[in-house]
Motif scaffolding. Structure first.
Motif, PDB file in Angstrom:
ATOM      1  N   LYS A  38       0.827  -1.214   0.000  1.00  0.00           N
ATOM      2  CA  LYS A  38       0.000   0.000   0.000  1.00  0.00           C
ATOM      3  C   LYS A  38       0.859   1.261   0.000  1.00  0.00           C
ATOM      4  CE  LYS A  38      -4.108  -2.022   2.018  1.00  0.00           C
ATOM      5  NZ  LYS A  38      -5.077  -2.013   3.095  1.00  0.00           N
ATOM      6  N   CYS A  39       1.949   1.244   0.747  1.00  0.00           N
ATOM      7  CA  CYS A  39       2.853   2.401   0.759  1.00  0.00           C
ATOM      8  C   CYS A  39       3.492   2.604  -0.611  1.00  0.00           C
ATOM      9  CB  CYS A  39       3.942   2.230   1.811  1.00  0.00           C
ATOM     10  SG  CYS A  39       3.336   2.414   3.493  1.00  0.00           S
ATOM     11  N   LEU A  40       3.903   1.528  -1.255  1.00  0.00           N
ATOM     12  CA  LEU A  40       4.502   1.622  -2.575  1.00  0.00           C
ATOM     13  C   LEU A  40       3.485   2.126  -3.599  1.00  0.00           C
ATOM     14  CD1 LEU A  40       7.002   1.161  -4.299  1.00  0.00           C
ATOM     15  CD2 LEU A  40       6.247  -1.194  -4.636  1.00  0.00           C
ATOM     16  N   ALA A  41       2.244   1.648  -3.509  1.00  0.00           N
ATOM     17  CA  ALA A  41       1.198   2.105  -4.425  1.00  0.00           C
ATOM     18  C   ALA A  41       0.933   3.599  -4.241  1.00  0.00           C
ATOM     19  CB  ALA A  41      -0.083   1.305  -4.202  1.00  0.00           C
ATOM     20  N   ALA A  42       0.913   4.052  -2.999  1.00  0.00           N
ATOM     21  CA  ALA A  42       0.703   5.482  -2.735  1.00  0.00           C
ATOM     22  C   ALA A  42       1.875   6.295  -3.293  1.00  0.00           C
ATOM     23  CB  ALA A  42       0.556   5.729  -1.233  1.00  0.00           C
ATOM     24  N   GLY A  43       3.074   5.782  -3.164  1.00  0.00           N
ATOM     25  CA  GLY A  43       4.238   6.466  -3.721  1.00  0.00           C
ATOM     26  C   GLY A  43       4.177   6.560  -5.236  1.00  0.00           C
ATOM     27  N   LEU A  44       3.728   5.501  -5.887  1.00  0.00           N
ATOM     28  CA  LEU A  44       3.595   5.520  -7.346  1.00  0.00           C
ATOM     29  C   LEU A  44       2.515   6.504  -7.792  1.00  0.00           C
ATOM     30  CD1 LEU A  44       3.956   1.722  -8.158  1.00  0.00           C
ATOM     31  CD2 LEU A  44       5.594   3.539  -8.616  1.00  0.00           C
ATOM     32  N   ASP A  48       3.062   9.772 -10.195  1.00  0.00           N
ATOM     33  CA  ASP A  48       2.268  10.064 -11.393  1.00  0.00           C
ATOM     34  C   ASP A  48       1.673  11.466 -11.324  1.00  0.00           C
ATOM     35  OD1 ASP A  48       2.822   7.597 -12.474  1.00  0.00           O
ATOM     36  OD2 ASP A  48       0.946   6.676 -11.793  1.00  0.00           O
ATOM     37  N   CYS A  49       1.182  11.837 -10.166  1.00  0.00           N
ATOM     38  CA  CYS A  49       0.601  13.171  -9.979  1.00  0.00           C
ATOM     39  C   CYS A  49       1.662  14.250 -10.180  1.00  0.00           C
ATOM     40  CB  CYS A  49      -0.020  13.279  -8.593  1.00  0.00           C
ATOM     41  SG  CYS A  49      -0.822  14.847  -8.273  1.00  0.00           S
ATOM     42  N   ALA A  50       2.826  14.042  -9.632  1.00  0.00           N
ATOM     43  CA  ALA A  50       3.910  15.014  -9.777  1.00  0.00           C
ATOM     44  C   ALA A  50       4.368  15.115 -11.224  1.00  0.00           C
ATOM     45  CB  ALA A  50       5.084  14.619  -8.876  1.00  0.00           C
ATOM     46  N   MET A  51       4.444  13.993 -11.924  1.00  0.00           N
ATOM     47  CA  MET A  51       4.850  14.019 -13.328  1.00  0.00           C
ATOM     48  C   MET A  51       3.806  14.728 -14.188  1.00  0.00           C
ATOM     49  SD  MET A  51       7.822  12.817 -13.419  1.00  0.00           S
ATOM     50  CE  MET A  51       8.056  12.706 -15.170  1.00  0.00           C
ATOM     51  N   THR A  52       2.525  14.538 -13.893  1.00  0.00           N
ATOM     52  CA  THR A  52       1.465  15.226 -14.628  1.00  0.00           C
ATOM     53  C   THR A  52       1.566  16.727 -14.409  1.00  0.00           C
ATOM     54  OG1 THR A  52       0.021  13.304 -14.400  1.00  0.00           O
ATOM     55  CG2 THR A  52      -1.027  15.383 -14.940  1.00  0.00           C
ATOM     56  N   ALA A  53       1.759  17.135 -13.179  1.00  0.00           N
ATOM     57  CA  ALA A  53       1.892  18.561 -12.871  1.00  0.00           C
ATOM     58  C   ALA A  53       3.122  19.147 -13.558  1.00  0.00           C
ATOM     59  CB  ALA A  53       1.976  18.773 -11.363  1.00  0.00           C
ATOM     60  N   ALA A  54       4.221  18.428 -13.548  1.00  0.00           N
ATOM     61  CA  ALA A  54       5.445  18.913 -14.189  1.00  0.00           C
ATOM     62  C   ALA A  54       5.256  19.049 -15.696  1.00  0.00           C
ATOM     63  CB  ALA A  54       6.612  17.969 -13.887  1.00  0.00           C
ATOM     64  N   THR A  55       4.539  18.106 -16.305  1.00  0.00           N
ATOM     65  CA  THR A  55       4.280  18.179 -17.739  1.00  0.00           C
ATOM     66  C   THR A  55       3.416  19.383 -18.070  1.00  0.00           C
ATOM     67  OG1 THR A  55       4.447  15.772 -17.909  1.00  0.00           O
ATOM     68  CG2 THR A  55       3.339  16.908 -19.708  1.00  0.00           C
TER      69      THR A  55
END
Length: 98
Positions: A38-44, A48-55
């Motif tokens: 669950k921790c790894l899934a939350a990190g992923l 993804d959210c950070a990469m979308t914002a950066a894009t």
């Protein structure tokens, strides 16, 4: 007679072994594995959210840069026309004929 310091060292060693064994069992348990997943899934998801914002930020910055370059090109053309005098007078003649 047994030295008290030796007893303390042996006790600490046995306590460390017991604590280490219990820790390995605890960290390898099914519940712990679910927690790790669950921790790894939350990190992923956060990645993804950070990469979308950066894009999105990068795309917006590219748009702003393109518009700024257009404005500078127009200003440069206007200044060049004003300095040449001929192009400016031609533009006035065209405006007057309309």
């Amino acid at each position: 007679m047994i030295d008290c310091l030796k007893c303390r060292k042996i006790g600490m060693f046995l306590g460390g072994v017991l604590f280490g064994t219990a820790g390995v069992k605890l960290l390898g348990s099914h519940d712990a594995k679910r927690f790790y997943i669950k921790c790894l899934a939350a990190g992923l998801r956060a990645k993804d959210c950070a990469m979308t914002a950066a894009t999105n930020i990068q795309e917006n910055a590219e748009d702003v840069l393109a518009e700024a370059r257009e404005i500078n090109a127009k200003r440069k053309a206007e200044v060049f026309e004003d300095e040449s005098g001929q192009a400016a007078s031609e533009a006035l003649m065209e405006a007057a004929s309309e």
